[in-house]
Enzyme design. Structure first.
Site, PDB file in Angstrom:
ATOM      1  CE  LYS A  11      -3.308   4.476  -2.505  1.00  0.00           C
ATOM      2  NZ  LYS A  11      -4.258   4.897  -3.537  1.00  0.00           N
ATOM      3  CE1 TYR A  69      -3.985   1.968  -0.026  1.00  0.00           C
ATOM      4  CE2 TYR A  69      -2.866   3.256   1.659  1.00  0.00           C
ATOM      5  CZ  TYR A  69      -3.887   3.114   0.743  1.00  0.00           C
ATOM      6  OH  TYR A  69      -4.815   4.117   0.576  1.00  0.00           O
TER       7      TYR A  69
HETATM    8  N1  NAP Z   1     -10.575   6.291   2.957  1.00  0.00           N
HETATM    9  C1  NAP Z   1      -9.357   6.540   3.376  1.00  0.00           C
HETATM   10  O1  NAP Z   1      -9.090   6.613   4.602  1.00  0.00           O
HETATM   11  C2  NAP Z   1      -8.254   6.796   2.363  1.00  0.00           C
HETATM   12  C3  NAP Z   1      -7.069   7.399   2.816  1.00  0.00           C
HETATM   13  C4  NAP Z   1      -6.052   7.663   1.917  1.00  0.00           C
HETATM   14  C5  NAP Z   1      -6.198   7.336   0.585  1.00  0.00           C
HETATM   15  N2  NAP Z   1      -7.344   6.741   0.146  1.00  0.00           N
HETATM   16  C6  NAP Z   1      -7.415   6.383  -1.284  1.00  0.00           C
HETATM   17  O2  NAP Z   1      -8.587   6.972  -1.842  1.00  0.00           O
HETATM   18  C7  NAP Z   1      -9.025   6.195  -2.955  1.00  0.00           C
HETATM   19  C8  NAP Z   1     -10.525   5.969  -2.834  1.00  0.00           C
HETATM   20  O3  NAP Z   1     -10.762   5.188  -1.692  1.00  0.00           O
HETATM   21  P1  NAP Z   1     -12.097   5.306  -0.826  1.00  0.00           P
HETATM   22  O4  NAP Z   1     -11.685   5.643   0.543  1.00  0.00           O
HETATM   23  O5  NAP Z   1     -13.079   6.145  -1.510  1.00  0.00           O
HETATM   24  O6  NAP Z   1     -12.512   3.755  -0.824  1.00  0.00           O
HETATM   25  P2  NAP Z   1     -13.914   3.040  -1.179  1.00  0.00           P
HETATM   26  O7  NAP Z   1     -15.051   3.751  -0.565  1.00  0.00           O
HETATM   27  O8  NAP Z   1     -13.701   1.597  -0.819  1.00  0.00           O
HETATM   28  O9  NAP Z   1     -13.985   3.183  -2.769  1.00  0.00           O
HETATM   29  C9  NAP Z   1     -13.041   2.535  -3.598  1.00  0.00           C
HETATM   30  C10 NAP Z   1     -13.446   2.680  -5.049  1.00  0.00           C
HETATM   31  O10 NAP Z   1     -12.446   2.037  -5.867  1.00  0.00           O
HETATM   32  C11 NAP Z   1     -13.089   1.184  -6.790  1.00  0.00           C
HETATM   33  N3  NAP Z   1     -12.236   0.037  -7.122  1.00  0.00           N
HETATM   34  C12 NAP Z   1     -11.596  -0.803  -6.278  1.00  0.00           C
HETATM   35  N4  NAP Z   1     -10.975  -1.777  -6.971  1.00  0.00           N
HETATM   36  C13 NAP Z   1     -11.261  -1.566  -8.281  1.00  0.00           C
HETATM   37  C14 NAP Z   1     -10.943  -2.241  -9.481  1.00  0.00           C
HETATM   38  N5  NAP Z   1     -10.242  -3.390  -9.495  1.00  0.00           N
HETATM   39  N6  NAP Z   1     -11.395  -1.736 -10.659  1.00  0.00           N
HETATM   40  C15 NAP Z   1     -12.144  -0.609 -10.684  1.00  0.00           C
HETATM   41  N7  NAP Z   1     -12.480   0.081  -9.574  1.00  0.00           N
HETATM   42  C16 NAP Z   1     -12.051  -0.399  -8.393  1.00  0.00           C
HETATM   43  C17 NAP Z   1     -14.380   0.739  -6.076  1.00  0.00           C
HETATM   44  O11 NAP Z   1     -15.383   0.419  -7.043  1.00  0.00           O
HETATM   45  P3  NAP Z   1     -15.953  -1.060  -7.372  1.00  0.00           P
HETATM   46  O12 NAP Z   1     -15.769  -1.904  -6.150  1.00  0.00           O
HETATM   47  O13 NAP Z   1     -17.388  -0.810  -7.747  1.00  0.00           O
HETATM   48  O14 NAP Z   1     -15.112  -1.484  -8.542  1.00  0.00           O
HETATM   49  C18 NAP Z   1     -14.774   2.016  -5.352  1.00  0.00           C
HETATM   50  O15 NAP Z   1     -15.530   2.848  -6.198  1.00  0.00           O
HETATM   51  C19 NAP Z   1      -8.182   4.922  -2.952  1.00  0.00           C
HETATM   52  O16 NAP Z   1      -7.172   5.018  -3.942  1.00  0.00           O
HETATM   53  C20 NAP Z   1      -7.570   4.892  -1.558  1.00  0.00           C
HETATM   54  O17 NAP Z   1      -6.326   4.206  -1.536  1.00  0.00           O
HETATM   55  C21 NAP Z   1      -8.380   6.467   1.002  1.00  0.00           C
END
Ligand code: NAP
Length: 265
Positions: free
Chosen positions: A159, A155
């Site tokens: 990133k 991860y």
């Molecule tokens: N939430 C946090 O605390 C946090 C912190 C730092 C960074 N981030 C980053 O922010 C981004 C969004 O995360 P989030 O927090 O919004 O998570 P989330 O609510 O779990 O959403 C993740 C999204 O990614 C899509 N996804 C996952 N695997 C995929 C694949 N193989 N192909 C196409 N789409 C895929 C999912 O769609 P489907 O399942 O419908 O495909 C979903 O729309 C990520 O890159 C994560 O690493 C999050």
């Protein structure tokens, strides 16, 4: 960035969390959208809501970005979209529990595919059109985990790639009217932790942000520097993570009996 809304934005991972929030905040001032994810029912529902609320054009595209075919479908759509001026490489996930050596190599490669390969290929597909039009922006969803020695080799590693990729690309493109941002959120309320089966209670409430706040800051800061760490708490955490003293301190606390019991529960 100009104050006028973007004409068309393509958002990966738009079926939940930060991706869906970008869709809401971009549609409000009139940006047309292309929403990408695997769960079509979610995308269609969101598209319907945004069309009704904001009178914008919203297309949906099903693609699994862990596969080369899935990435290729999105590349094709990008090439066909002459008005694309914002690409949000947001799709991502956390690897969940287990050490690098315990988890399957296939899991690690999936993460490289979604976080790194998809971002590189989609950005490469979008840039020629943006350069020709002299305007555009790319937002890459990194994380403060990019600066952390505690967030897992895959991860954090993927990133960290996104941060350096974005920073260098920003340098190459800023004179061409194209802006690149690596957004580095900390703990944000989305489905992310549930998907990875991570107990949110491990991190105190104080550190959490809403997706609404994070995306608002990202869009406001676009064009004002390549790295965006939203919120002062995350800025402090990102700074401390790079301190050798913090590293030693956190390792000592991590070895302590009380913390181990809480994490293992
Ligand atoms: N939430 C946090 O605390 C946090 C912190 C730092 C960074 N981030 C980053 O922010 C981004 C969004 O995360 P989030 O927090 O919004 O998570 P989330 O609510 O779990 O959403 C993740 C999204 O990614 C899509 N996804 C996952 N695997 C995929 C694949 N193989 N192909 C196409 N789409 C895929 C999912 O769609 P489907 O399942 O419908 O495909 C979903 O729309 C990520 O890159 C994560 O690493 C999050």
């Amino acid at each position: 960035m100009p104050k006028t809304p973007h004409r068309t934005a393509l958002i990966t991972g738009a079926s939940a969390g930060l991706g869906a929030e970008y869709a809401h905040q971009l549609a409000a001032p009139g940006t047309n959208l292309i929403l990408v994810a695997r769960r079509m029912d979610r995308l269609e529902e969101l598209a319907r809501e945004l069309r009704e609320k904001h009178d914008v054009t919203v297309e949906t595209l099903q693609a699994d970005l862990s596969t080369s075919d899935g990435i290729q479908r999105v590349e094709r759509r990008i090439a066909e979209t002459a008005t694309l001026d914002l690409l949000v490489n947001n799709a991502g996930f956390s690897g969940g529990p287990g050490s690098f050596a315990e988890r399957d190599a296939a899991d690690h490669l999936n993460m490289v595919q979604v976080h790194v390969v998809a971002t590189v290929r989609l950005t490469r597909a979008a840039l020629p059109g943006m350069i020709a039009r002299g305007r555009g922006a790319v937002i890459n969803l990194a994380s403060i985990a990019a600066f952390s020695p505690f967030s897992g080799p895959m991860y954090s590693g993927t990133k960290a790639f996104l941060v350096m990729f974005s920073e260098n690309l920003h340098g190459e493109l800023k004179d061409k009217g194209i802006f690149v941002q690596a957004l580095c959120p900390g703990m944000t309320h989305t489905e992310f932790h549930e998907v990875a089966d991570i107990d949110e209670a491990i991190v105190p409430k104080f550190f959490w942000m809403t997706a609404e706040e994070v995306v608002r800051i990202s869009l406001r800061r676009l064009g004002r520097g390549a790295i965006c760490v939203p919120g002062w708490k995350n800025k402090v955490v990102a700074f401390l993570m790079r301190c050798p003293l913090t590293l030693a301190g956190v390792r000592a606390v991590g070895r302590s009996h009380i913390v181990r019991k809480k994490v293992d529960r």
